[in-house]
Design a protein around this motif. Structure first.
Motif, short mmCIF file in Angstrom:
data_model
loop_
_atom_site.label_atom_id
_atom_site.label_comp_id
_atom_site.label_asym_id
_atom_site.label_seq_id
_atom_site.Cartn_x
_atom_site.Cartn_y
_atom_site.Cartn_z
N GLN A 1 0.92 -1.30 0.09
CA GLN A 1 0.02 -0.13 0.15
C GLN A 1 1.05 1.32 -0.06
OE1 GLN A 1 -2.46 -0.41 3.40
NE2 GLN A 1 -3.73 -2.14 2.63
N GLN A 2 1.98 1.41 0.77
CA GLN A 2 2.66 2.46 1.04
C GLN A 2 3.62 2.69 -0.55
OE1 GLN A 2 5.16 2.56 4.53
NE2 GLN A 2 3.46 1.63 5.57
N THR B 1 2.48 1.65 -3.38
CA THR B 1 1.67 2.19 -4.43
C THR B 1 1.43 3.76 -3.98
OG1 THR B 1 0.41 0.27 -4.36
CG2 THR B 1 -0.79 2.33 -5.11
N GLU B 2 1.15 4.28 -2.85
CA GLU B 2 0.97 5.86 -2.59
C GLU B 2 2.19 6.29 -3.05
OE1 GLU B 2 -0.05 6.16 1.59
OE2 GLU B 2 -1.83 4.97 0.97
N PRO C 1 1.00 9.23 -5.69
CA PRO C 1 0.45 9.88 -4.21
C PRO C 1 -1.10 10.07 -4.40
CG PRO C 1 2.22 11.11 -4.97
CD PRO C 1 2.03 9.96 -6.13
N SER C 2 -1.86 9.88 -3.35
CA SER C 2 -3.24 9.88 -3.65
C SER C 2 -3.84 11.41 -3.59
CB SER C 2 -3.85 9.26 -2.21
OG SER C 2 -3.16 9.89 -0.83
#
Length: 190
Positions: A177-178, A180-181, A185-186
């Motif tokens: 998850q990290q 991917t962010e 970046p979200s």
């Protein structure tokens, strides 16, 4: 994306698993399911690195160049342990619990220019209290797992039922998850 062998800085018992290579292999497997990137297969990386563990940034970047990857992930195992707490007399009656902890850190490098994209990390602690009390010294499933840990295949279904396996799986999910962010970046709007 290429994942090189992890550096093992934990005090986990030697001779149970090749944590450096096994951890990188498991993360490669977990990340391979994403449509956002392509993972260089672990068997290819293992041939290049001999699964020797701790690689310097330059060595990791060289593996990335050889694999024609865009990003290299260089990991560290900071803490990794499975412990048992026993209360009472095991031959009469008592209580046992098992706790597993997995603390992992990844540094991401861009192969093209060697720049660091960022560092991500996850720490997960899982406690398995089991059901009931131990009576008359009869071992429970968790006792058998604890004693035969060296016979388990790292990352297998059996491994995932242990406290350390559950902690490892959750820590890996957090790292994915990290990552991917880190790449997307979200808060970024296109």
């Amino acid at each position: 994306v290429v994942i090189v062998p992890f550096a093992n800085e934990s005090s986990f018992r030697k001779g149970v698993w090749n944590l450096e290579g096994e951890m990188a292999s498991l993360l490669s497997e977990k990340m391979d399911n994403s449509p956002d990137w392509h993972i260089v297969p672990w068997r290819v990386v293992a041939e290049v690195t001999d699964s020797k563990g701790k690689l310097s940034k330059e060595e990791a970047l060289e593996v990335g160049r050889q694999a024609e990857a865009n990003i290299v992930l260089n990991g560290r195992i900071l803490e990794y342990d499975l412990s048992r707490v026993t209360v009472g007399d095991p031959m009469v009656g008592g209580y046992k619990s098992y706790s597993g902890v997995a603390e992992l850190e990844l540094e991401a490098y861009r192969v093209q220019d060697g720049s660091t994209l960022g560092t991500i990390g996850a720490k997960e602690e899982t406690v398995d209290r089991g059901l009931g009390l131990n009576l008359l010294g009869k071992p429970r499933d968790q006792d058998m797992q604890f004693m035969s840990l060296h016979k388990m295949v790292f990352g297998s279904e059996e491994f995932s039922t242990t406290a350390i396996g559950q902690g490892t799986d959750t820590a890996m999910q957090l790292l994915v998850q990290q990552f991917t962010e880190l790449l997307k970046p979200s808060a970024l709007k296109m």
